[in-house]
Structure formats: C-alpha cells, structure tokens
Design a protein around this motif. Sequence first.
Motif, PDB file in Angstrom:
ATOM      1  N   THR A 234      37.538  41.291  40.718  1.00 37.60           N
ATOM      2  CA  THR A 234      37.796  40.042  39.689  1.00 37.60           C
ATOM      3  C   THR A 234      38.078  38.946  40.391  1.00 37.60           C
ATOM      4  N   ASN A 235      39.399  39.803  41.380  1.00 35.74           N
ATOM      5  CA  ASN A 235      39.662  39.520  42.710  1.00 35.74           C
ATOM      6  C   ASN A 235      40.263  37.690  42.247  1.00 35.74           C
ATOM      7  N   ALA A 236      40.255  36.688  43.314  1.00 42.84           N
ATOM      8  CA  ALA A 236      40.758  35.263  42.821  1.00 42.84           C
ATOM      9  C   ALA A 236      40.408  34.510  41.540  1.00 42.84           C
ATOM     10  N   TYR A 237      38.944  35.101  40.753  1.00 42.91           N
ATOM     11  CA  TYR A 237      38.904  34.904  40.072  1.00 42.91           C
ATOM     12  C   TYR A 237      39.024  35.152  38.468  1.00 42.91           C
ATOM     13  N   THR A 238      40.768  36.181  38.703  1.00 44.90           N
ATOM     14  CA  THR A 238      41.342  36.698  37.866  1.00 44.90           C
ATOM     15  C   THR A 238      41.935  36.184  36.403  1.00 44.90           C
ATOM     16  N   GLU A 239      41.477  35.902  35.431  1.00 42.52           N
ATOM     17  CA  GLU A 239      42.376  34.945  34.380  1.00 42.52           C
ATOM     18  C   GLU A 239      43.273  35.280  33.315  1.00 42.52           C
ATOM     19  N   ASP A 240      41.941  37.117  32.966  1.00 47.81           N
ATOM     20  CA  ASP A 240      42.596  37.335  31.730  1.00 47.81           C
ATOM     21  C   ASP A 240      43.500  37.867  31.798  1.00 47.81           C
ATOM     22  N   HIS A 241      44.424  37.699  29.955  1.00 52.61           N
ATOM     23  CA  HIS A 241      45.872  38.367  30.437  1.00 52.61           C
ATOM     24  C   HIS A 241      45.300  39.647  30.254  1.00 52.61           C
ATOM     25  N   TRP A 242      44.408  40.833  30.191  1.00 50.31           N
ATOM     26  CA  TRP A 242      44.538  41.877  30.315  1.00 50.31           C
ATOM     27  C   TRP A 242      44.377  42.832  31.376  1.00 50.31           C
ATOM     28  N   ASN A 243      43.965  41.535  32.656  1.00 41.60           N
ATOM     29  CA  ASN A 243      44.007  42.128  33.987  1.00 41.60           C
ATOM     30  C   ASN A 243      44.570  41.987  34.620  1.00 41.60           C
ATOM     31  N   GLN A 244      44.985  42.914  35.496  1.00 42.51           N
ATOM     32  CA  GLN A 244      46.630  43.102  35.796  1.00 42.51           C
ATOM     33  C   GLN A 244      46.502  42.344  37.447  1.00 42.51           C
ATOM     34  N   VAL A 245      45.852  42.647  38.080  1.00 41.83           N
ATOM     35  CA  VAL A 245      45.291  41.675  38.959  1.00 41.83           C
ATOM     36  C   VAL A 245      45.767  39.824  39.231  1.00 41.83           C
ATOM     37  N   ARG A 246      45.929  39.385  38.232  1.00 41.19           N
ATOM     38  CA  ARG A 246      46.698  38.364  38.572  1.00 41.19           C
ATOM     39  C   ARG A 246      48.103  38.431  38.650  1.00 41.19           C
ATOM     40  N   HIS A 247      48.375  39.211  38.340  1.00 35.73           N
ATOM     41  CA  HIS A 247      50.081  39.208  38.755  1.00 35.73           C
ATOM     42  C   HIS A 247      49.751  39.764  40.645  1.00 35.73           C
ATOM     43  N   HIS A 248      48.878  40.177  41.225  1.00 39.34           N
ATOM     44  CA  HIS A 248      49.212  40.999  42.611  1.00 39.34           C
ATOM     45  C   HIS A 248      48.517  39.825  43.573  1.00 39.34           C
ATOM     46  N   PHE A 249      47.911  37.939  43.257  1.00 40.13           N
ATOM     47  CA  PHE A 249      48.106  37.399  44.178  1.00 40.13           C
ATOM     48  C   PHE A 249      48.936  35.859  43.623  1.00 40.13           C
ATOM     49  N   PHE A 250      48.157  35.314  44.373  1.00 42.06           N
ATOM     50  CA  PHE A 250      48.449  33.973  44.212  1.00 42.06           C
ATOM     51  C   PHE A 250      47.051  32.958  44.206  1.00 42.06           C
ATOM     52  N   LEU A 251      46.247  31.541  43.888  1.00 43.68           N
ATOM     53  CA  LEU A 251      45.701  31.352  43.734  1.00 43.68           C
ATOM     54  C   LEU A 251      45.537  30.279  44.745  1.00 43.68           C
ATOM     55  N   GLY A 252      44.562  30.120  45.397  1.00 47.31           N
ATOM     56  CA  GLY A 252      44.379  29.167  46.827  1.00 47.31           C
ATOM     57  C   GLY A 252      42.323  28.904  46.631  1.00 47.31           C
ATOM     58  N   HIS A 253      42.702  27.917  47.233  1.00 46.40           N
ATOM     59  CA  HIS A 253      41.264  27.175  47.420  1.00 46.40           C
ATOM     60  C   HIS A 253      40.637  26.348  48.593  1.00 46.40           C
ATOM     61  N   PHE A 254      39.276  25.713  48.891  1.00 46.35           N
ATOM     62  CA  PHE A 254      39.093  26.155  50.193  1.00 46.35           C
ATOM     63  C   PHE A 254      37.987  25.103  49.395  1.00 46.35           C
ATOM     64  N   PHE A 255      37.896  23.956  50.028  1.00 42.53           N
ATOM     65  CA  PHE A 255      36.980  23.061  50.333  1.00 42.53           C
ATOM     66  C   PHE A 255      35.295  22.976  50.528  1.00 42.53           C
ATOM     67  N   GLN A 256      34.030  22.256  51.743  1.00 44.00           N
ATOM     68  CA  GLN A 256      33.435  22.075  51.812  1.00 44.00           C
ATOM     69  C   GLN A 256      32.295  21.712  51.519  1.00 44.00           C
ATOM     70  N   ILE A 257      32.030  20.569  53.051  1.00 44.64           N
ATOM     71  CA  ILE A 257      31.268  19.204  52.947  1.00 44.64           C
ATOM     72  C   ILE A 257      29.812  19.333  53.627  1.00 44.64           C
ATOM     73  N   ALA A 258      28.569  18.945  53.710  1.00 41.19           N
ATOM     74  CA  ALA A 258      27.972  18.977  54.122  1.00 41.19           C
ATOM     75  C   ALA A 258      27.369  17.857  54.140  1.00 41.19           C
ATOM     76  N   SER A 259      26.776  18.009  55.725  1.00 44.88           N
ATOM     77  CA  SER A 259      25.898  16.613  55.441  1.00 44.88           C
ATOM     78  C   SER A 259      23.934  17.084  55.988  1.00 44.88           C
ATOM     79  N   GLN A 260      23.451  16.002  55.570  1.00 45.46           N
ATOM     80  CA  GLN A 260      22.078  16.705  55.520  1.00 45.46           C
ATOM     81  C   GLN A 260      22.141  16.955  56.953  1.00 45.46           C
ATOM     82  N   PRO A 261      20.243  17.503  57.117  1.00 38.60           N
ATOM     83  CA  PRO A 261      20.165  17.907  58.058  1.00 38.60           C
ATOM     84  C   PRO A 261      19.964  17.320  59.661  1.00 38.60           C
TER      85      PRO A 261
END
Length: 426
Positions: A234-261
């Motif tokens: 589940t990696n960065a999309y880990t949210e559920d309380h039962w999922n221990q993965v959520r304790h092993h990263f901190f969340l970040g984001h990356f945005f993108q923007i695309a032009s017309q062709p």
Amino acid sequence: MREHCLWQDTSPEPALKLAPLKGEHIAEVAVIGGGITGLSTALHLAEAGINVMLVEAGDIPSGGSGRNVGLVNAGLWIPPDDILETLGKEDGERVNTILGGAPAEVFSLIERHGIDCQATRTGTLHLAHNGKGEQELARRVEQFQQRGAPVELLEEAACRQHVGTQRIRRALLDRRAGTLNPTAYTRGLARAAIAAGAHLHTYSPATAVMRQGDDWQINTAEGCVRAPRLVIATNAYTEDHWNQVRHHFFLGHFFQIASQPLPDEIAGDILPERQGAWDTRTVLSSLRRDAEGRLILGSLGRGESKPAAFIRCWADRIQRYYFPQLDRIDWECTWTGRIAFTPDHTLRLFEPAPGILAVTGYNGRGVTTGTVVGKGFAHYLSQGDDTLLPLPIRPAKPITAAPLWRSAYESGFTLYHAGQCLRLVA
C-alpha cells in the motif's frame, strides 16, 4: 485547467473491468494493493505457478503508480557512496547493484508482455541549475562511472542540445533510464498478471487483517480471502489503523501540470530525444514531454490544496525560466500523487508479523523500485530466497514524529514555490 491525471486519458493500455471481491476465497498468497509493487508481485508469483489473489481499494491504478512523472530511473534518490554510508558496504552495494539494473527489469517486462506504455529508452537528465549543482553532478558521475554505469556529464553545447535551454550548462545523462506512461505501465502489469493466472479484484478495500489458524484473513466489504502468506503493498496510500506500514514512512506529495500538445515546429528543440529531466534545486522541478508533445512540469508539494492560479503561476515561472522561446502556454490539466518518504531516503523491507511482507519508502523511485521489489517478493515467497530484493528482509523501527516530518516538508515546499512565483528564488 482541469484537476485530472493526464496519464489516464492518454494511456494506450485500456482500463480493466475487474469485479470486487465477493464471498470467501483461499489462496497461497494474498496481496493488498494494486499498484506497481503489488502487481509485479502477483505477476511473478502467478508465473511461478503460485495461486495469488490481489485486492485493490480503488481502480487500477488509482494511487501513485499511475500518477507519477513516469521516469524509469536507476538507483535510489541519493548517490551510490551516500547509500553505502547510510546502509553499510554490503547492503549498500546490494542496493546499488539491484536498483542500478532496475530499468532493464522494467523494459524487459514491457517487451515480454507487450505493454503499450509509450516507453522511451533514451535515458534521463539530471540538470545542474547552478555551480553547486554542477559540483554535485560531477560527484555523482564519478561514483556511477566507478561502478561501470553508462553515465556521462553533458557540458555546454551538448547539454543545450539535449535539454533545449540556455539556462543549463551541465547535465548528467543516465543511459540506463527512460520514460513511460505510468498508468499504461500499471494497467499492462495487471493485464499480464491476469493472463498468468493471478486473481485481481478492484474496489475491494481491506477493512481488517486477522489471524485465522495458520492463515491470514483479509476482510473486505463483501468478501474475504485466506492465505498463509500476505504481501502489503500500500506504500504512500496506507491509511487504515490495522496497517503497520503507516508507521514506517512520512507522507509527501508531488504535483504536475501539463500543457496542451506542442507541435515540433514550436517546441521541437525542447528535450528532443524525450528524456525525462529534473534539476538540482532545493525543491526540484521535473520536466518532460509526452508522446503527443505536451510539456509536463512538476515539483514536490500538494498541488490540489492550492489555488489553480498558484499552480499556473509557478508553471509559467518555470517554463519562462527554462524555455523562454515558447510563447504563452495553455495549461491543460494538473494532478497530485503521494510519495512515501523516509528520513534517510532509503526503502524499508520488513515483516510486520510472521507470514506478512511489507515495503515502503520509495522516496519517488516507485516505477523501478516497485517492479524489482515485486519480483523479489515473489522469488522469496516461492523459493525462500531474498537475494533478488534490494535489501534483506529484517526488522524495522517505526519512524518517530512522522507528522512533524510531513508538516515541515510540505511547509518548506510551499514557501519555496511561493518564492519562485514572487521571483525571490531563481
């Protein structure tokens, strides 16, 4: 300008129509998460004759696997010698070797399964935006070349020819790497996994994981699957309380923007060989063009939480800085994905409980790392051998103060982008 992921609209691989999990099922291995890691795991397990069942909370893809920049990069974010300093010589060289070959694994899967994801194999470009950045690239090139990697430092005219800007004097060209449409690649992995015999179910979020005798039982809204082995991808999309993965990263984001062709007569000199690129800024900017000639810019931070005018202003600033030869750009769409960060910029492979494998902390290198980790998980589960994984599976300590890390990163990204918009930062 729409809030929508470009890769979904331009994917040559069609969307898959998969059913939610219903009823009770038994498998040899269960996988939670239908991104690149989970699908690579399921594909390689199925090819080994293992009965595998995968559940995904949304569509395939709905997370970062389909929303990233689409760079097929070698290695980790930090350079090879820094990896050795962080992980030790044995583990560090293992990471450098396996992830150095990760692009070849991706391209091999694409070729073997006929995945139509607009892949290019012309490399990637790391751009030095100032003198300090030039020194950093020289350091990286030396370390890569010492390990026999096909990496070179482009200078002056050669650099300008590859990038299409007068702003950059030096760039690191890594010929192992390339680009792709990440949504198409992920859909192609899913199609290949199904063809190999894997069972995939979408819109089936895992609501609980519990021990049932010698098995693990994964519950969803309408069904459950029991298996003696479980992979949590589940990696960065880990949210559920039962999922221990959520304790092993901190969340970040990356945005993108695309032009017309942009037709070649207007923008043909910009990244003419379609390499993906990013710079050495404190908060990096990514630059690439897609198969239809769009200019796609990106950076760290949460784009969907900011006004469209802010994102557009930032994009105009970066475009005019690097490519002033272009006229005013019409921006078509923008989107944001999540990144699982770790303080030391390295991934974590561990067993949250006996019979469960988990991974997180790709730090923005998910296309290649996820592919290789999935293959390594499958080999470990079928053969009991973890040598195909970038790191040994061992206990991992939870990250302390993850919310503070997350807040500090996001605040810093926002301030940096504001400084760029106000021309306080070049």
